[in-house]
Design an enzyme around this catalytic site. Structure first.
Site, PDB file in Angstrom:
ATOM      1  N   GLU A 129      25.858  11.433  17.823  1.00  0.00           N
ATOM      2  CA  GLU A 129      26.184  12.702  17.575  1.00  0.00           C
ATOM      3  C   GLU A 129      27.520  12.994  18.285  1.00  0.00           C
ATOM      4  O   GLU A 129      27.785  12.790  19.400  1.00  0.00           O
ATOM      5  CB  GLU A 129      25.194  13.781  18.155  1.00  0.00           C
ATOM      6  CG  GLU A 129      23.838  13.624  17.769  1.00  0.00           C
ATOM      7  CD  GLU A 129      23.548  13.995  16.431  1.00  0.00           C
ATOM      8  OE1 GLU A 129      24.369  14.791  15.761  1.00  0.00           O
ATOM      9  OE2 GLU A 129      22.535  13.748  15.826  1.00  0.00           O
ATOM     10  N   GLU A 140     -14.344  -8.661 -14.854  1.00  0.00           N
ATOM     11  CA  GLU A 140     -14.525  -7.638 -16.000  1.00  0.00           C
ATOM     12  C   GLU A 140     -14.141  -6.211 -15.355  1.00  0.00           C
ATOM     13  O   GLU A 140     -14.899  -6.040 -14.235  1.00  0.00           O
ATOM     14  CB  GLU A 140     -16.164  -7.630 -16.218  1.00  0.00           C
ATOM     15  CG  GLU A 140     -16.459  -9.090 -17.041  1.00  0.00           C
ATOM     16  CD  GLU A 140     -15.976  -9.461 -18.363  1.00  0.00           C
ATOM     17  OE1 GLU A 140     -15.524  -8.452 -19.045  1.00  0.00           O
ATOM     18  OE2 GLU A 140     -15.951 -10.469 -18.629  1.00  0.00           O
TER      19      GLU A 140
END
EC number: 3.4.17.22
Length: 1380
Positions: A350, A762
């Protein structure tokens, strides 16, 4: 970091309004301590030397590119590169300026445009230079960072030009990337002087967010995320940055924000997501604090820890730094993404209390941050750095994992094997791990303050290293660390789910597959196995971190869907799975680990023809079930119990060929019609529905359960109550035959004929469900699909190595005691054997080696790695007794560095996709050879042109003339074409024996041009030409070629020579045709070739000798191996389906067949070559059409190029050797007999070379005057075996030892002499009687008178009246005479 990270709580808005008021009153009203700091700031920095105008304004979009170009121009040429990594929502370029010394010599002049976002836009990476990036203006209204990075670019470039020692050193050793604005759209909306939220409107209006209202610093994947990150389409800026990070190996990064004055470091959030006060520590917390302090301590305000920002006057940060989450929680931040998913350590900076301060403050902001920015970049050189290299080749190893003991965070090496591990001062233990190599640990590495400690690692490949303790019976096995592979996701991160849920007919599926292959080229490869009956491609999508390559030690997995065309759920699930894996790679740890450690092959549809006939909503019908020939593909595979009489279908052939070509370990076949996982065996010997147990029944149950237990409905075991109310499968699994008998099934064939374990799944009771139900199927099965894939990493894995040279042994057998199902090793000696937890006795064996057995304990998670090192069998060690003193020995002479380099090249080119890299690095400008067919005149001019342009590597000779007096040209390509080099292998390529099939002629001309064009340009081609004698005979039948007609696919015009003779029937000892005589006398018989490749036309296959019908074929294994090698390197030939119009149902397994089985005839060239030239020859049929249009030549070249080059590589394998006597004198014309059949003669200088299939071979060496020598040699698939044979002089006589013969001869002569002496003595005694006796000597007439008297006497007494005269003189005889 405050507003740079998140919107402040509402109670802070009043304070922000106060900040606005202060700005209106005048920016000079600053805190006293800030003024004091500014007063003491150095004003003599180089930044002050720049033009005054650079600080008087912000650079908007139209000026940003110009400002960056001006900054780059301030430096020396070759110092900077400007490019874009992508575009914003509104289409603005995301500009990056790269600064580092030496770019000018590596990249073309000029910069990449705004759309040049690919990996080449920035130019190549430089070895030994760590990459640093600084990213600004992520929030569009935080603008100081945007300007400061422009100033930094000017400072670095200008400082380098003026020779500033610090900056020169920095740019000579560091690769710096500056991205001034990640959110250019937001910047254009923001307003100068706005220090908070402007008018109090939404953040999007202020410019903070991108144009779609997304906060870019909340849009990255997050390890602690509770929800999904925004779709990347919503944040193209984030997507561009992520892709940029993936393409590079950034080491250090800074994310520049505004809204406070502090340096924050990871983590930015925590699992609790508490708003503030939670210190979320990384494993490298000390390193991050060190980096943050390095920045803060050089910033006049930040170092105080008291920014006194309006609204937060009481906020303090010790030393000017803070842990991100401790300050306040930020989910989806960029700095955490860099650390968790990349090599990069990033901190967030910052820079100022005011987000968008007036331009008048820019100079001061630059002065505040200049020293901190340069210092931060310099910190990339702390810790440990070095290279990880292959101990054999010396080449750098990419993606090797570097771990530090006690720090739970790893990094990986870059493209050149370089690594940079940031560490604070201390003593560390570093370990390097890479699949296919032995791990290596370096202990007590001391890191000091200042430059990084250099540590290089040299890893031994497991496939080329000799493992000690080969006689140990018990293995010291180690678990291979595969993070997260077997445990689920290690964090709460939620992966991106597929969104494309609809039924994909073939055109849709094709587009889908191509789209993902194009969008994710780094992890995908789309390929086809062949075509269906109706010519639809049988697509497979490979997903891997190294697509197209088998990585030694990495298992291969496959899913096959839609085998029955009307069972469609598997098809759609595999498309969903492709989307899921691609979109989550690099962000989701589970997917990333799986793709990194597994080569995944997904085949959505095995029966695309049947699918197109099927109907949505179908539950139980058979419409579309079978293929277009109406055969059930799951009854079409060879079966162990039943003879399958149906013709093998194209789809079945393609899949069987595929399964034989890849080392698959685990597989599933996805079906529909029930909800269960069934496992082998699918049938039994009696054909009854009964449990048919395989030897690996326990393994199959385990892997079947891994799927069913993740599908809650399946696991219940009662799948289709309405359709089959009595059906029950405990835990959702069943033995196939126990359910119902299925002969000819695919899963059994996988298990019995390959190393692959396959089950059939399946997926639902309805075979073709409605489209709206597809999302539910994905949700039910997605975890099962992933967990099943993970099972490939269970059991035992490792390598089987040769103790002599450390190479991997191909086709070695791995057997487990009491389980009658062995598996075999792949090309590099690697194997995988699925097993359930337990203790096993495992044996590795191979032909020609002594087996080794080890006891191994398999655990429930992770594969146990067990390597076997096998010693050559006793037949090798006993060769000395067979051979006597002149033993032959196998050697690998690595004393010559160039020889070692060439051996490495051959091994590299023999690796999977090795030839691809050769072709990619080669010139592709072959238009001259391929745009049309060459007549005889054109061909002659073309060959002369090659010789004129490449005189040092070519030689053109005339082998003879055709019937119509055309020359039969032979072009030799080698580094010394006019010098005999018997030690070099010779290969010949011939074509045009049938004049109506000229494709082969054109391919050989293209090959000749390819080799010449790339000589001295491509290192691989150069070495192949330097070490091979390549002879190309492009047209054996020039007369027939002149009569042939283009675009006539079936015509036989021109097939024969001018006399109407098929030349491929005239190769006999009584050859009658001039063309045949020229080839026999001047090519086959005069020159010693190791290999011959003949190109023909009329089909798509390779045939090997013999063309004549014979009962047995000597050396069949080698001949078939050579043919298979060509076919396997062809994109479609190996599939065995030429699909020629006149033989559409032709099936040629593997694309290879013995000549007599395909077209039997006598007098063929290949038969003559093998029989009389002692040279193996294969015939390649390049296309179904004899004389296709010229437009097809480029594609035919593309199809055959790799195969032709593979022959140039293969000719350097087999066995090459040298034959000499004990004095070192070479022996020429010695006969080398291999496997009691093949014979070759040594050349001038005693050299010989013969190609052999990989494996153990017997050698007998015979030479006149010398003892016969016997030996064995092991031939590798990727290298030649070198043999030196030393002959002893043959001292044998009549096949018996000289000593025995001399002894026997001496004894015989002595006996003969003794016998002669005895006879002589006897004769001498008789002779002496006549000399010494006393008797009357008779005269001739006395004797005659005596005879008359005796015959005429009538009384016997008259005989006694005459004395009997005897030569003896004994007393007895005298008495006897006196008595009468």
């Amino acid at each position: 970091m405050a507003s740079g990270r998140d919107e402040r709580p509402p109670w802070r808005l009043g304070r922000l309004l106060l900040l606005m008021c202060l700005l209106l009153l005048g920016s000079s009203a600053r805190a006293a301590h800030i003024k004091k700091a500014e007063a003491t700031t150095t004003t003599t920095s180089a930044g002050a030397e720049a033009a005054e105008g650079q600080f008087d304004r912000y650079y908007h979009e139209e000026e940003l590119e110009s400002a960056l170009r001006e900054a780059a121009a301030a430096g020396l040429p070759g110092l900077a590169r400007l490019f874009s990594i992508g575009r914003s929502v509104e289409g603005r370029p995301l500009w990056v300026l790269r600064l580092t010394a030496g770019l000018g010599s590596l990249i073309p002049e000029g910069d990449a445009g705004p759309d040049a976002a690919g990996p080449d836009a920035a130019g190549p990476l430089l070895p030994g230079r760590p990459q640093v990036k600084l990213v600004g203006n992520m929030h569009g209204d935080e603008t100081v960072s945007r300007q400061v990075l422009i100033y930094l670019a000017r400072e670095l470039a200008a400082g380098y030009r003026r020779g500033d020692p610090r900056l020169v050193r920095l740019l000579n050793t560091t690769d710096v990337y500056l991205l001034p604005s990640l959110n250019p759209d937001g910047f254009e909306r923001a307003r100068e002087g706005d220090c908070g939220f402007g008018d109090g409107g939404p953040s999007g209006a202020s410019g903070r967010d991108n144009s779609r209202g997304r906060d870019l610093n909340r849009s990255f994947p997050d390890q602690f995320s509770t929800g999904e990150p925004p779709a990347l389409d919503e944040v193209p800026e984030v997507r561009a940055l992520i892709e940029w990070i993936r393409r590079n190996k950034f080491v250090l990064s800074g994310n520049l924000h505004g809204g406070s004055v502090v340096a924050s470091y990871p983590f930015d959030d925590s699992p609790e997501h508490k708003a503030t006060g939670i210190y979320s520590k990384t494993s490298d917390d000390e390193v991050f604090k060190y980096l943050a302090k390095a920045y803060a301590s050089n910033h006049p305000i930040m170092k105080t820890g008291e920014p006194h920002c309006p609204g937060d006057e009481d906020e303090t940060f010790k030393d000017g730094i803070t842990n991100g989450a401790h300050w306040y929680d930020v989910e989806g931040g960029m700095q955490d993404y860099n650390y968790v998913w990349a090599n990069c350590f990033e901190i967030t900076l910052e820079l100022s209390c005011c987000k968008y301060p007036p331009a008048s403050q820019l100079r001061q902001e630059w002065e505040n941050n200049r020293e901190s920015l340069i210092t931060l970049i310099e910190k990339v050189h702390i810790g440990v750095k070095g290279f990880v290299k292959d101990s054999i080749t010396g080449s750098g190893l990419e993606n090797a994992t570097i771990s530090v003991a006690g720090i739970n965070h790893n990094i990986t090496t870059g493209r050149f094997g370089d690594f940079y591990r940031l560490l604070v001062p201390g003593t560390y233990n570093l370990t390097v791990v890479l699949t296919g190599y032995m791990p290596l640990t370096v202990t007590n590495v001391v890191v000091k303050e200042g430059p990084a400690t250099e540590v290089d690692f040299s890893l031994r490949p497991t496939v080329t290293s000799v493992i000690p303790d080969t006689t140990e019976a018990v293995s010291t096995a180690s678990t291979v660390a595969i993070p997260n592979i077997l445990s689920g996701t290690s964090s709460s991160y939620q992966p991106i789910q597929p969104k494309d849920f609809h039924h994909h007919h073939f055109p849709d599926m094709e587009i889908f597959l191509r789209r993902f292959a194009n969008e994710y080229p780094n992890i995908t490869r789309l390929y086809s196995l062949g075509k269906s009956v109706e010519s639809r491609e049988l697509y497979v999508m490979e997903i891997s971190d190294n697509p197209g390559v088998h990585e030694p030690g990495e298992p291969e997995f496959k899913y096959i869907g839609n085998m029955h065309g009307n069972e469609v759920v598997g098809r759609e699930l595999l498309l969903n799975l492709i989307e899921y894996l691609c979109k989550n790679f690099g962000t989701d740890p589970e997917v990333t680990d799986l793709v990194h450690n597994t080569r995944i092959h997904l085949m959505p549809s095995m029966n695309p023809d049947g699918y197109e006939k099927s109907q949505e909503g179908d539950s139980i019908s058979v419409i579309g079930r079978n293929n277009s020939n109406n055969f059930d593909l799951n009854r079409n595979f060879p079966d162990q119990f039943v003879q399958i009489t149906d013709p093998t279908q194209p789809e079945t052939i393609a899949v069987m060929s595929w399964m034989k070509s890849y080392p698959f370990v685990l597989s599933a076949n996805l079906h529909g019609g029930s909800l269960v996982v069934n496992y082998p065996f699918d049938d039994d010997e009696q054909g009854l529905a009964t449990y048919s147990k395989s030897p690996d029944d326990a393994v199959f149950q385990q892997i079947a359960l891994s799927y069913s237990k993740e599908n809650s409905q399946m696991f219940q075991g009662r799948p289709c109550k309405n359709m089959y109310p009595n059906e029950y499968f405990p835990h959702g699994i069943t033995n196939g035959a126990s359910w119902y008998n299925v002969p000819g099934g695919m899963q059994d064939w996988n298990y019995l004929q390959t190393n692959c374990f396959e089950v059939t799944i399946e997926l639902g009771c309805v075979k073709y469900p409605l489209e709206k139900e597809l999302p539910n199927f994905w949700e039910q099965n997605r975890r099962s699909l992933i967990q099943f894939m993970k099972q490939v990493h269970q059991g035992v894995r490792g390598f089987v190595l040769d103790a002599t040279d450390g190479r991997g042994i191909l086709n070695a057998t791995i057997s487990v005691a009491e389980i009658n199902h062995p598996v075999t090793t792949y090309k590099t000696g690697d194997y995988w054997r699925l097993l359930v937890p337990g203790t096993y006795k495992i044996t590795a064996s191979a032909r020609g080696y002594n087996p080794v057995t080890k006891n191994v304990t398999v655990k429930s998670e992770g594969a146990i790695q067990v390597n076997f090192t096998l010693v050559r069998s006793s037949t090798d060690s006993n060769n000395e007794s067979k051979k006597g003193k002149g033993a032959s020995s196998s050697t690998n002479d690595a004393s010559d560095p160039t020889t070692k380099e060439f051996e490495t090249l051959i091994k590299d080119l023999s690796a999977e996709n090795g030839l691809e890299s050769l072709m990619l690095r080669s010139s592709s400008n072959l238009a001259l050879a391929l745009y049309r067919y060459h007549s005889y005149k054109d061909l002659s001019e073309f060959l002369r042109g090659l010789v004129m342009n490449y005189p040092h590597i070519t030689n053109l000779t005339n082998l003879g003339q055709s019937t119509e007096y055309r020359h039969i040209w032979s072009l030799e390509i080698s580094n010394k074409p006019n010098v005999s080099e018997p030690e070099e292998p010779k290969i010949r390529f011939v074509a045009g024996i049938h004049g109506n099939a000229p494709v082969g002629t054109e391919l050989l001309l293209a090959l000749a041009e390819f080799l010449c064009l790339n000589y001295k340009k491509n290192p691989a081609v150069t070495q192949l030409v330097d070490r091979t004698r390549i002879v190309i005979v492009p047209s054996l039948n020039p007369d027939g070629r002149e009569r042939a007609q283009e675009k006539d696919c079936t015509s036989k015009i021109g097939q024969t020579n001018a006399r109407g003779k098929d030349l491929d029937t005239d190769f006999t000892n009584n050859a009658s045709q001039p063309e045949t005589k020229a080839i026999i006398e001047n090519l086959i018989q005069k020159q010693d070739f190791s290999l011959s490749v003949a190109l023909d036309g009329g089909s798509m296959l390779v045939t090997y000798p013999y063309d004549k019908p014979v009962q047995t074929v000597e050396n069949k294994e080698t001949l078939k191996h050579l043919a298979s090698l060509y076919a396997n390197n062809h994109p479609s030939m190996h599939m065995g389906q030429p699909s020629c119009p006149n033989k559409s149902d032709e099936n040629i397994p593997g694309g290879v067949m013995r000549g007599a089985e395909w077209h039997s005839h006598l007098g063929s060239m290949k038969d003559y070559s093998v029989t009389y030239g002692h040279c193996p020859e294969i015939t390649v049929y390049t296309s179904c059409c004899y004389f296709p249009s010229a437009a097809r030549l480029p594609s035919l070249w593309a199809d055959n190029k790799r195969s032709l080059l593979s022959m140039l590589v293969e000719v350097h394998k087999g066995v090459h050797g040298f034959v000499k006597d004990k004095t070192g004198k070479p022996i020429s014309k010695a006969v080398i007999v291999l496997n009691e059949g093949i014979k070759v003669q040594t050349k001038e200088g005693g050299y010989f070379h013969v190609l052999l299939a990989p494996g153990v071979h017997n050698i007998i060496a015979i030479a006149d005057g010398y003892q016969q020598q016997h030996s064995q040699v092991f031939v590798h698939h990727d290298a030649a075996s070198s043999v030196v044979i030393v002959f002893d002089t043959d001292n044998r006589i009549f096949g018996l030892p000289r000593e025995l013969v001399v002894t026997v001869s001496g004894a015989t002569m002595s006996a003969l002499i003794l016998t002669a002496c005895i006879i002589w003595c006897i004769c001498s005694i008789k002779s002496n009687r006549h000399k010494d006796g006393f008797h009357r000597l008779r005269q001739h007439h006395d004797e005659y008178e005596d005879e008359i008297r005796m015959m005429s006497t009538g009384s016997k007494k008259s005989l006694l009246s005459h004395e009997f005269q005897d030569e003896t003189d004994t007393e007895e005889e005298t008495l006897y005479s006196s008595k009468h």
